[in-house]
Design a protein around this motif. Structure first.
Motif, PDB file in Angstrom:
ATOM      1  N   VAL A 194      96.480  17.113  33.958  1.00 37.52           N
ATOM      2  CA  VAL A 194      95.523  16.929  35.051  1.00 37.52           C
ATOM      3  C   VAL A 194      94.668  18.179  35.177  1.00 37.52           C
ATOM      4  O   VAL A 194      95.191  19.304  35.199  1.00 37.52           O
ATOM      5  CB  VAL A 194      96.260  16.680  36.378  1.00 37.52           C
ATOM      6  CG1 VAL A 194      95.269  16.594  37.541  1.00 37.52           C
ATOM      7  CG2 VAL A 194      97.097  15.418  36.286  1.00 37.52           C
ATOM      8  N   GLU A 195      93.352  17.998  35.247  1.00 37.38           N
ATOM      9  CA  GLU A 195      92.446  19.116  35.511  1.00 37.38           C
ATOM     10  C   GLU A 195      91.842  18.920  36.893  1.00 37.38           C
ATOM     11  O   GLU A 195      91.293  17.859  37.190  1.00 37.38           O
ATOM     12  CB  GLU A 195      91.344  19.214  34.463  1.00 37.38           C
ATOM     13  CG  GLU A 195      90.427  20.408  34.699  1.00 37.38           C
ATOM     14  CD  GLU A 195      89.439  20.644  33.563  1.00 37.38           C
ATOM     15  OE1 GLU A 195      88.648  21.596  33.672  1.00 37.38           O
ATOM     16  OE2 GLU A 195      89.462  19.881  32.576  1.00 37.38           O
ATOM     17  N   ALA A 196      91.959  19.925  37.740  1.00 36.23           N
ATOM     18  CA  ALA A 196      91.465  19.828  39.115  1.00 36.23           C
ATOM     19  C   ALA A 196      90.615  21.040  39.458  1.00 36.23           C
ATOM     20  O   ALA A 196      90.960  22.173  39.109  1.00 36.23           O
ATOM     21  CB  ALA A 196      92.640  19.730  40.091  1.00 36.23           C
ATOM     22  N   ALA A 226      90.385  40.191  43.422  1.00 33.99           N
ATOM     23  CA  ALA A 226      89.539  39.490  44.390  1.00 33.99           C
ATOM     24  C   ALA A 226      88.228  39.033  43.769  1.00 33.99           C
ATOM     25  O   ALA A 226      87.637  38.047  44.211  1.00 33.99           O
ATOM     26  CB  ALA A 226      89.262  40.390  45.587  1.00 33.99           C
ATOM     27  N   ASP A 227      87.757  39.750  42.741  1.00 33.64           N
ATOM     28  CA  ASP A 227      86.476  39.385  42.126  1.00 33.64           C
ATOM     29  C   ASP A 227      86.647  38.459  40.924  1.00 33.64           C
ATOM     30  O   ASP A 227      85.708  38.225  40.168  1.00 33.64           O
ATOM     31  CB  ASP A 227      85.674  40.633  41.732  1.00 33.64           C
ATOM     32  CG  ASP A 227      86.462  41.582  40.848  1.00 33.64           C
ATOM     33  OD1 ASP A 227      87.575  41.206  40.408  1.00 33.64           O
ATOM     34  OD2 ASP A 227      85.980  42.707  40.593  1.00 33.64           O
ATOM     35  N   GLN A 228      87.838  37.897  40.750  1.00 36.81           N
ATOM     36  CA  GLN A 228      88.062  36.889  39.720  1.00 36.81           C
ATOM     37  C   GLN A 228      88.209  35.529  40.397  1.00 36.81           C
ATOM     38  O   GLN A 228      89.152  35.308  41.160  1.00 36.81           O
ATOM     39  CB  GLN A 228      89.311  37.224  38.898  1.00 36.81           C
ATOM     40  CG  GLN A 228      89.136  38.464  38.027  1.00 36.81           C
ATOM     41  CD  GLN A 228      90.391  38.813  37.257  1.00 36.81           C
ATOM     42  OE1 GLN A 228      91.440  39.045  37.843  1.00 36.81           O
ATOM     43  NE2 GLN A 228      90.288  38.861  35.943  1.00 36.81           N
ATOM     44  N   VAL A 229      87.277  34.645  40.133  1.00 39.59           N
ATOM     45  CA  VAL A 229      87.182  33.372  40.845  1.00 39.59           C
ATOM     46  C   VAL A 229      87.797  32.241  40.017  1.00 39.59           C
ATOM     47  O   VAL A 229      87.415  32.029  38.862  1.00 39.59           O
ATOM     48  CB  VAL A 229      85.715  33.034  41.161  1.00 39.59           C
ATOM     49  CG1 VAL A 229      85.622  31.704  41.907  1.00 39.59           C
ATOM     50  CG2 VAL A 229      85.077  34.145  41.983  1.00 39.59           C
ATOM     51  N   VAL A 230      88.735  31.536  40.621  1.00 41.93           N
ATOM     52  CA  VAL A 230      89.320  30.364  39.976  1.00 41.93           C
ATOM     53  C   VAL A 230      88.365  29.184  40.151  1.00 41.93           C
ATOM     54  O   VAL A 230      88.044  28.797  41.275  1.00 41.93           O
ATOM     55  CB  VAL A 230      90.692  30.014  40.591  1.00 41.93           C
ATOM     56  CG1 VAL A 230      91.270  28.764  39.928  1.00 41.93           C
ATOM     57  CG2 VAL A 230      91.655  31.188  40.462  1.00 41.93           C
ATOM     58  N   VAL A 231      87.900  28.624  39.047  1.00 43.02           N
ATOM     59  CA  VAL A 231      86.976  27.487  39.081  1.00 43.02           C
ATOM     60  C   VAL A 231      87.740  26.164  38.973  1.00 43.02           C
ATOM     61  O   VAL A 231      87.423  25.192  39.663  1.00 43.02           O
ATOM     62  CB  VAL A 231      85.926  27.596  37.954  1.00 43.02           C
ATOM     63  CG1 VAL A 231      85.025  26.368  37.934  1.00 43.02           C
ATOM     64  CG2 VAL A 231      85.096  28.866  38.126  1.00 43.02           C
ATOM     65  N   SER A 232      88.757  26.135  38.119  1.00 44.35           N
ATOM     66  CA  SER A 232      89.561  24.923  37.947  1.00 44.35           C
ATOM     67  C   SER A 232      90.898  25.299  37.327  1.00 44.35           C
ATOM     68  O   SER A 232      91.103  26.424  36.880  1.00 44.35           O
ATOM     69  CB  SER A 232      88.825  23.906  37.044  1.00 44.35           C
ATOM     70  OG  SER A 232      88.634  24.449  35.748  1.00 44.35           O
ATOM     71  N   ALA A 233      91.811  24.332  37.308  1.00 45.62           N
ATOM     72  CA  ALA A 233      93.129  24.562  36.736  1.00 45.62           C
ATOM     73  C   ALA A 233      93.610  23.299  36.040  1.00 45.62           C
ATOM     74  O   ALA A 233      93.257  22.187  36.433  1.00 45.62           O
ATOM     75  CB  ALA A 233      94.117  24.974  37.813  1.00 45.62           C
TER      76      ALA A 233
END
Length: 204
Positions: free
Chosen positions: A108-110, A192-199
């Motif tokens: 699953v990609e969310a 903090a400056d690393q942004v999670v876009v999807s998992a």
């Protein structure tokens, strides 16, 4: 009353950030109401990201201004000071809400803005298991990856394959394996400056 050097420097930084962001930038936006507690002040600069390319503009604005960046997310684990946030606040709610389910592989990609309870219920509906613990956790995928959220004897590390990360320090857009995220009890090595876009999750 004379303007202090600190206030002048802050004003200059805001102008540099706004110039780098162009039409994306909003000034003095109340971010307290975006949190669960609905209290707190404004962000000097606010950006509603509508594409990953916009995130790269945020990275440019951060480098140009030296201002810190705060990803607001769903605001379930965030308390904003009455004095607000003297930096660039970012919302991903317009781009990170997709869910793709491959029932043949149970992968699953969310998107990072997907709510954990919503995803847990949807996965249960299609017969996938391994994410039931999240049904009562008031947060989003992005925050869950960052803090290795969990409950009821399980957590994100149990099913997380990898996460797409945009680094606002150098602009890199990479997919990072779960083993390289430094996941630990309610924490990770993400800055903090690393942004999670999807998992991506491997379920059963």
């Amino acid at each position: 009353m004379p303007v202090s050097a600190t206030e002048t420097g802050r004003s200059d930084a805001v102008e540099q950030a706004v110039a780098a962001l162009g039409g994306l930038a909003e000034r003095d936006v109340a971010i307290g109401p975006m949190t669960t507690y609905r209290v707190g002040g404004t962000a000097d600069v606010f950006v509603r990201v509508r594409s990953v390319a916009d995130l790269h503009l945020v990275a440019r604005a951060r480098r140009a201004s030296g201002m810190p960046v705060l990803v607001v997310g769903r605001g379930s684990n965030l308390l904003v000071a009455d004095g607000g946030f003297r930096g660039i606040a970012v919302s991903l709610l317009d781009i990170a809400t997709d869910v793709v389910i491959d029932e043949s592989t149970s992968v699953v990609e969310a998107g990072s803005a997907v709510l954990l309870p919503v995803l847990a219920r949807r996965l249960a509906t299609v017969g996938l298991t391994g994410f039931e613990w999240a049904v009562g956790v008031p947060g989003s995928i992005g925050g869950a990856v960052r803090m290795n959220a969990g409950g009821h004897g399980s957590d994100m590390s149990e099913s997380l394959l990898d996460a797409r990360i945009v680094d606002l320090d150098d602009g890199r857009d990479t997919v990072v394996a779960s083993a390289d995220l430094g996941l630990r009890f309610r924490g990770s090595a993400l800055r903090a400056d690393q942004v999670v876009v999807s998992a991506r999750l491997q379920l059963a």
